[in-house]
Design an enzyme around this catalytic site. Structure first.
Site, PDB file in Angstrom:
ATOM      1  N   CYS A 171       0.799  -1.224   0.000  1.00 30.43           N
ATOM      2  CA  CYS A 171       0.000   0.000   0.000  1.00 30.43           C
ATOM      3  C   CYS A 171       0.831   1.273   0.000  1.00 30.43           C
ATOM      4  O   CYS A 171       0.266   2.369  -0.070  1.00 30.43           O
ATOM      5  CB  CYS A 171      -0.952  -0.001   1.193  1.00 30.43           C
ATOM      6  SG  CYS A 171      -2.148  -1.355   1.120  1.00 30.43           S
ATOM      7  N   HIS A 311      -2.698   8.602   5.788  1.00 32.94           N
ATOM      8  CA  HIS A 311      -3.010   7.292   5.208  1.00 32.94           C
ATOM      9  C   HIS A 311      -4.461   6.964   5.556  1.00 32.94           C
ATOM     10  O   HIS A 311      -5.223   6.532   4.693  1.00 32.94           O
ATOM     11  CB  HIS A 311      -2.057   6.231   5.740  1.00 32.94           C
ATOM     12  CG  HIS A 311      -2.267   4.884   5.138  1.00 32.94           C
ATOM     13  ND1 HIS A 311      -1.953   4.608   3.827  1.00 32.94           N
ATOM     14  CD2 HIS A 311      -2.771   3.729   5.653  1.00 32.94           C
ATOM     15  CE1 HIS A 311      -2.249   3.340   3.564  1.00 32.94           C
ATOM     16  NE2 HIS A 311      -2.752   2.791   4.651  1.00 32.94           N
ATOM     17  N   GLU A 322      -0.889   5.967  13.135  1.00 35.81           N
ATOM     18  CA  GLU A 322      -0.563   7.162  12.361  1.00 35.81           C
ATOM     19  C   GLU A 322      -0.667   8.425  13.207  1.00 35.81           C
ATOM     20  O   GLU A 322       0.167   9.332  13.095  1.00 35.81           O
ATOM     21  CB  GLU A 322      -1.506   7.242  11.169  1.00 35.81           C
ATOM     22  CG  GLU A 322      -1.183   8.355  10.205  1.00 35.81           C
ATOM     23  CD  GLU A 322      -2.011   8.276   8.948  1.00 35.81           C
ATOM     24  OE1 GLU A 322      -1.654   8.969   7.975  1.00 35.81           O
ATOM     25  OE2 GLU A 322      -3.019   7.532   8.922  1.00 35.81           O
ATOM     26  N   LYS A 343      -9.474   8.690   1.761  1.00 39.45           N
ATOM     27  CA  LYS A 343     -10.021   7.337   1.671  1.00 39.45           C
ATOM     28  C   LYS A 343     -11.459   7.300   2.179  1.00 39.45           C
ATOM     29  O   LYS A 343     -12.203   6.376   1.857  1.00 39.45           O
ATOM     30  CB  LYS A 343      -9.158   6.350   2.462  1.00 39.45           C
ATOM     31  CG  LYS A 343      -7.785   6.083   1.859  1.00 39.45           C
ATOM     32  CD  LYS A 343      -7.040   5.014   2.640  1.00 39.45           C
ATOM     33  CE  LYS A 343      -5.645   4.759   2.085  1.00 39.45           C
ATOM     34  NZ  LYS A 343      -4.713   5.866   2.359  1.00 39.45           N
ATOM     35  N   HIS A 348      -9.844   2.708  -0.510  1.00 42.41           N
ATOM     36  CA  HIS A 348      -8.422   2.375  -0.462  1.00 42.41           C
ATOM     37  C   HIS A 348      -8.060   1.553  -1.691  1.00 42.41           C
ATOM     38  O   HIS A 348      -8.377   0.369  -1.788  1.00 42.41           O
ATOM     39  CB  HIS A 348      -8.140   1.576   0.814  1.00 42.41           C
ATOM     40  CG  HIS A 348      -6.689   1.347   1.101  1.00 42.41           C
ATOM     41  ND1 HIS A 348      -5.688   1.632   0.200  1.00 42.41           N
ATOM     42  CD2 HIS A 348      -6.058   0.835   2.204  1.00 42.41           C
ATOM     43  CE1 HIS A 348      -4.513   1.318   0.726  1.00 42.41           C
ATOM     44  NE2 HIS A 348      -4.716   0.830   1.934  1.00 42.41           N
ATOM     45  N   PHE A 407       1.054  -3.235   4.406  1.00 38.16           N
ATOM     46  CA  PHE A 407       1.353  -4.581   4.900  1.00 38.16           C
ATOM     47  C   PHE A 407       2.808  -4.911   4.593  1.00 38.16           C
ATOM     48  O   PHE A 407       3.353  -4.536   3.563  1.00 38.16           O
ATOM     49  CB  PHE A 407       0.447  -5.606   4.237  1.00 38.16           C
ATOM     50  CG  PHE A 407      -0.977  -5.584   4.734  1.00 38.16           C
ATOM     51  CD1 PHE A 407      -1.348  -4.821   5.822  1.00 38.16           C
ATOM     52  CD2 PHE A 407      -1.945  -6.345   4.108  1.00 38.16           C
ATOM     53  CE1 PHE A 407      -2.653  -4.814   6.293  1.00 38.16           C
ATOM     54  CE2 PHE A 407      -3.268  -6.343   4.558  1.00 38.16           C
ATOM     55  CZ  PHE A 407      -3.621  -5.577   5.651  1.00 38.16           C
TER      56      PHE A 407
END
Length: 421
Positions: A171, A311, A322, A343, A348, A407
């Site tokens: 990502c 994010h 975050e 998002k 996403h 990830f």
């Protein structure tokens, strides 16, 4: 090594949920509208999460020939269309480019998933045959299998003969691909790089993968408000597809031709937590370190940051991680810095989202308007920063920080500075 070569963005191209093109994308996110809906590409009823943010996209209407549309996977189609829009926006044409001094850097988390899954279904008779029948395979099947075919398609389309790469870091691919493109220019290997990312992952196999780890939201009866970053009621992210591609230029190259400059990429850094494939430490130290290095590269004090593009995936561990990272890297200034997650409106799009968020930042700087975090009504008490809830905010932003988390433990940060322009 500091070569003194600086890199600016002179063109933007976007394919995103809610409308194709840079301006349609901006209209959606600046108005706070959402493009998250029930999945229409296939019957999602067997799945736990049945919502996504799909693009209304006709490749031929967007300028691809029927042969190109047949040959390319959907993700590659997105990237080529975005590259063309970005090149036009920059004021360059393919005849203006020196092929040997032009590179391509495209990011993607899952490559040609749509085409690969569809063709596997054909050659395996919908999975009934363990030994597949290659006689039914399309000639493009190998291209679907090799993600670098996406970068090749972009390179062929713009005539780039310099360094060409496919960056796949989950990502954070969209941030990392643009960061790599910047490095190609600063290292003196090219003067222009077409850089960005693309993913078209809305397919049964992708939905099943995220269902298995319960990362996506099961809020199927409220699809339009299902993506809720930083909200107490959030319960997973909404899968999406998208692409954003940019024209990156060496600063002197851009100035000599009188180009309009959106901003300079003044800093970029990426780190890995070496901790867990999907888990995050709550202290956010790795993301904070990426932010610190990116700011140091641009010789920017944390108090100069005017906006943070988060994010903001809408998972509890990511939002808290975050928030902690921004506090750790910006100190007390974190509480005075507006921050938001797009998002909440467009979902996403995995490897593409980092580039789509860069596009959002550049357009926000252009318009002096910061996009909101839609669907944020009741903030998580552990998420106590200024997340611009629901309505866009007028504010001049000269220095913008955009961050990504993926990830595998990847944490990336990029600093955009429009004072160069």
């Amino acid at each position: 090594m500091d070569t003194g070569r600086r890199v600016v963005v002179t063109g933007i191209g976007v394919v995103a949920p809610g409308g194709t093109g840079r301006e349609a994308f901006w209209d959606l996110i600046s108005s706070g509208r959402t493009a998250t809906r029930r999945i229409s590409f296939f019957d999602p009823s067997p799945f736990r999460s049945q919502v996504a943010a799909e693009c209304e996209f006709d490749p031929v209407h967007q300028g691809l020939t029927p042969r190109q549309a047949r040959r390319m996977d959907r993700a590659a189609q997105f990237a080529v269309v975005c590259a063309r829009e970005a090149l036009t926006d920059s004021g360059l044409s393919t005849t203006d480019l020196d092929p040997r001094r032009t590179g391509v850097s495209i990011g993607s988390a899952v490559g040609c998933t749509t085409g690969l899954e569809a063709e596997y279904s054909v050659v395996s008779d919908s999975g009934r045959k363990w030994q597949v029948d290659n006689d039914y395979a399309v000639p493009q099947l190998f291209d679907y299998f090799v993600p670098s075919s996406i970068s090749s398609e972009v390179a062929w389309d713009v005539g780039a003969e310099g360094p060409v790469a496919l960056i796949s870091t989950g990502c954070t691919s969209g941030l990392d691909a643009v960061g790599h493109g910047r490095d190609v220019i600063t290292d003196g290997l090219a003067d222009v790089v077409i850089a960005g990312a693309t993913d078209a992952p809305i397919s049964p196999i992708t939905v099943a993968c995220f269902d298995a780890i319960k990362a996506t939201t099961p809020r199927n009866d409220e699809a339009e408000t299902a993506s809720r970053p930083f909200d107490r009621s959030r319960n997973g992210f909404v899968l999406a597809e998208a692409s954003a591609v940019f024209v990156l230029e060496e600063l002197g190259h851009a100035r000599r031709r009188g180009a309009r400059i959106y901003a300079e990429i003044s800093g970029f850094a990426t780190r890995c937590n070496a901790f867990h494939m999907t888990g995050l430490r709550p202290d956010g130290k790795e993301m904070a370190e990426a932010i610190r290095v990116a700011l140091d590269q641009g010789r920017i004090n944390p108090t100069e940051v005017d906006y943070v593009n988060a994010h903001g995936s809408g998972t509890k561990q990511n939002d808290r991680h975050e928030t902690a990272a921004v506090k750790l890297s910006l100190g007390e200034h974190a509480y005075r810095t507006p921050m938001s997650s797009i998002k909440s409106m467009i979902g996403h799009s995995l490897g593409a989202i980092g580039s789509v968020e860069i596009a959002a930042c550049l357009l926000a700087m252009r318009e002096d308007l910061l996009p909101p975090t839609a669907n944020l009504h009741e903030p998580d008490p552990e998420c106590d920063l200024d997340y611009i809830p629901r309505v866009a905010r007028e504010k001049k932003a000269d220095v913008v920080l955009t961050v990504g988390s993926g990830f595998g433990g990847f944490q990336s940060a990029m600093v955009l500075d429009r004072r160069t322009a």
